[in-house]
Design a protein around this motif. Structure first.
Motif, PDB file in Angstrom:
ATOM      1  N   ALA A   1     -21.273 -14.961 -42.691  1.00 38.00           N
ATOM      2  CA  ALA A   1     -22.567 -14.301 -41.960  1.00 38.00           C
ATOM      3  C   ALA A   1     -21.639 -13.122 -40.749  1.00 38.00           C
ATOM      4  O   ALA A   1     -23.102 -12.517 -41.452  1.00 38.00           O
ATOM      5  CB  ALA A   1     -22.851 -15.504 -41.738  1.00 38.00           C
ATOM      6  N   LEU A   2     -21.083 -13.292 -40.647  1.00 34.43           N
ATOM      7  CA  LEU A   2     -20.474 -12.170 -39.227  1.00 34.43           C
ATOM      8  C   LEU A   2     -20.311 -10.757 -40.160  1.00 34.43           C
ATOM      9  O   LEU A   2     -19.277 -11.085 -40.809  1.00 34.43           O
ATOM     10  CB  LEU A   2     -19.574 -12.466 -37.935  1.00 34.43           C
ATOM     11  CG  LEU A   2     -20.366 -13.872 -37.730  1.00 34.43           C
ATOM     12  CD1 LEU A   2     -19.137 -14.763 -36.507  1.00 34.43           C
ATOM     13  CD2 LEU A   2     -21.683 -13.378 -36.646  1.00 34.43           C
ATOM     14  N   ASP A   3     -20.987  -9.891 -38.984  1.00 34.02           N
ATOM     15  CA  ASP A   3     -19.778  -8.282 -40.247  1.00 34.02           C
ATOM     16  C   ASP A   3     -18.076  -8.608 -39.080  1.00 34.02           C
ATOM     17  O   ASP A   3     -17.935  -8.822 -37.627  1.00 34.02           O
ATOM     18  CB  ASP A   3     -20.763  -7.175 -38.478  1.00 34.02           C
ATOM     19  CG  ASP A   3     -20.423  -5.401 -39.227  1.00 34.02           C
ATOM     20  OD1 ASP A   3     -18.878  -5.722 -39.593  1.00 34.02           O
ATOM     21  OD2 ASP A   3     -21.188  -5.420 -38.971  1.00 34.02           O
ATOM     22  N   TYR A   4     -17.599  -8.198 -40.373  1.00 32.90           N
ATOM     23  CA  TYR A   4     -16.741  -8.442 -40.085  1.00 32.90           C
ATOM     24  C   TYR A   4     -15.757  -7.311 -38.988  1.00 32.90           C
ATOM     25  O   TYR A   4     -14.753  -8.052 -38.536  1.00 32.90           O
ATOM     26  CB  TYR A   4     -15.520  -8.434 -41.252  1.00 32.90           C
ATOM     27  CG  TYR A   4     -15.650  -9.351 -42.507  1.00 32.90           C
ATOM     28  CD1 TYR A   4     -16.482 -10.679 -42.011  1.00 32.90           C
ATOM     29  CD2 TYR A   4     -15.173  -9.283 -43.421  1.00 32.90           C
ATOM     30  CE1 TYR A   4     -16.630 -11.423 -42.961  1.00 32.90           C
ATOM     31  CE2 TYR A   4     -15.764 -10.173 -44.343  1.00 32.90           C
ATOM     32  CZ  TYR A   4     -16.366 -11.541 -44.110  1.00 32.90           C
ATOM     33  OH  TYR A   4     -16.457 -12.438 -45.065  1.00 32.90           O
ATOM     34  N   SER A   9     -27.254 -14.166 -48.811  1.00 31.31           N
ATOM     35  CA  SER A   9     -28.505 -13.657 -47.947  1.00 31.31           C
ATOM     36  C   SER A   9     -27.824 -12.900 -46.657  1.00 31.31           C
ATOM     37  O   SER A   9     -28.686 -12.328 -45.866  1.00 31.31           O
ATOM     38  CB  SER A   9     -29.081 -15.338 -47.422  1.00 31.31           C
ATOM     39  OG  SER A   9     -29.967 -15.786 -47.942  1.00 31.31           O
ATOM     40  N   CYS A  10     -26.758 -13.508 -45.731  1.00 28.70           N
ATOM     41  CA  CYS A  10     -26.561 -13.077 -44.245  1.00 28.70           C
ATOM     42  C   CYS A  10     -25.800 -11.528 -44.502  1.00 28.70           C
ATOM     43  O   CYS A  10     -25.382 -10.918 -44.151  1.00 28.70           O
ATOM     44  CB  CYS A  10     -25.027 -13.988 -44.681  1.00 28.70           C
ATOM     45  SG  CYS A  10     -23.550 -14.135 -44.780  1.00 28.70           S
ATOM     46  N   LYS A  11     -24.995 -11.478 -45.914  1.00 27.92           N
ATOM     47  CA  LYS A  11     -25.247  -9.892 -46.190  1.00 27.92           C
ATOM     48  C   LYS A  11     -25.250  -8.531 -46.919  1.00 27.92           C
ATOM     49  O   LYS A  11     -25.333  -7.466 -47.619  1.00 27.92           O
ATOM     50  CB  LYS A  11     -23.082 -10.533 -47.139  1.00 27.92           C
ATOM     51  CG  LYS A  11     -22.645 -11.342 -46.879  1.00 27.92           C
ATOM     52  CD  LYS A  11     -21.177 -10.562 -45.616  1.00 27.92           C
ATOM     53  CE  LYS A  11     -20.340 -11.464 -45.345  1.00 27.92           C
ATOM     54  NZ  LYS A  11     -19.833 -10.733 -43.839  1.00 27.92           N
ATOM     55  N   LYS A  12     -26.948  -9.311 -46.603  1.00 26.44           N
ATOM     56  CA  LYS A  12     -27.897  -8.194 -47.191  1.00 26.44           C
ATOM     57  C   LYS A  12     -28.073  -6.746 -46.767  1.00 26.44           C
ATOM     58  O   LYS A  12     -28.012  -5.513 -47.883  1.00 26.44           O
ATOM     59  CB  LYS A  12     -29.705  -9.058 -46.662  1.00 26.44           C
ATOM     60  CG  LYS A  12     -29.720  -9.495 -47.529  1.00 26.44           C
ATOM     61  CD  LYS A  12     -31.037 -10.178 -47.259  1.00 26.44           C
ATOM     62  CE  LYS A  12     -31.227 -11.451 -48.187  1.00 26.44           C
ATOM     63  NZ  LYS A  12     -32.615 -12.063 -48.467  1.00 26.44           N
ATOM     64  N   ASP A  13     -27.581  -6.616 -45.657  1.00 24.19           N
ATOM     65  CA  ASP A  13     -26.918  -5.008 -45.161  1.00 24.19           C
ATOM     66  C   ASP A  13     -25.491  -4.602 -45.858  1.00 24.19           C
ATOM     67  O   ASP A  13     -25.000  -4.045 -45.252  1.00 24.19           O
ATOM     68  CB  ASP A  13     -27.570  -5.197 -43.503  1.00 24.19           C
ATOM     69  CG  ASP A  13     -26.273  -6.065 -43.212  1.00 24.19           C
ATOM     70  OD1 ASP A  13     -25.265  -6.220 -43.221  1.00 24.19           O
ATOM     71  OD2 ASP A  13     -25.854  -5.576 -42.037  1.00 24.19           O
TER      72      ASP A  13
END
Length: 180
Positions: free
Chosen positions: A106-109, A52-56
């Motif tokens: 969940a964070l943007d790498y 769910s955290c990678k929907k974008d």
């Protein structure tokens, strides 16, 4: 430079805490400041790999799990440097640190690019001990993947001399913190 220091030991006043305190004294001597968190006091659930955290496609910094990671994500993003201090458990990191690390998914790498990472490791038993090397290798791979710099690693055996009484290792930790 701002840091986020994470004590991953279940003991608030143990060997890892003593090593971290000396490191942070060194960092403060050069004007660095930040926050220190005792992971044992945080409620961090295991990642369920729901994506769910990678929907974008990159990482939203929002997780469907309702726990303390919601307050930790901004702290990770804002820090220039991450400092992990923990004991070696079974040639790896303790559960408190592993749960935290897994949930960074969940964070943007890209938000990790250019950050520094320091590792402060304690272990019982005897030298030589492959645990610190295995952990350093793991975090070196993580840093390479995320575009971070593994800026320093200090592992020390606390089986014979507790860290708080080991002047040599406390000095090394202080100097490593001052190098931040």
């Amino acid at each position: 430079m701002t840091y986020l220091a994470l004590l991953g030991s279940p003991r608030k006043k143990g060997n890892s805490a003593a090593l971290l305190a000396s490191f942070l004294d060194g960092a403060a001597s050069k004007g660095h400041s930040g926050r220190t968190l005792f992971l044992q006091e945080k409620r961090i659930l295991p990642c369920t790999s729901c994506n769910s955290c990678k929907k974008d496609g990159k990482g939203t910094g929002k997780c469907v799990l309702k726990d303390d990671m919601a307050e930790l994500y901004p702290l990770v993003s804002e820090a220039d440097t991450i400092v992990h201090a923990f004991p070696v458990y079974w040639w790896s990191m303790p559960a408190q640190t592993k749960l935290f690390q897994d949930r960074l998914y969940a964070l943007d790498y890209e938000s990790f690019n250019g950050k520094k990472l320091f590792l402060l490791l304690t272990y019982g038993g005897e030298d030589p001990n492959s645990g610190p090397r295995l952990i350093e290798d793991t975090f070196r791979d993580i840093c390479d993947f995320l575009g971070m710099e593994l800026a320093g690693c200090l592992g020390t055996c606390s089986g014979v001399i507790p860290v708080e009484k080991n002047k040599s290792v406390l000095e090394k930790a202080f100097l490593l913190g001052a190098s931040m």
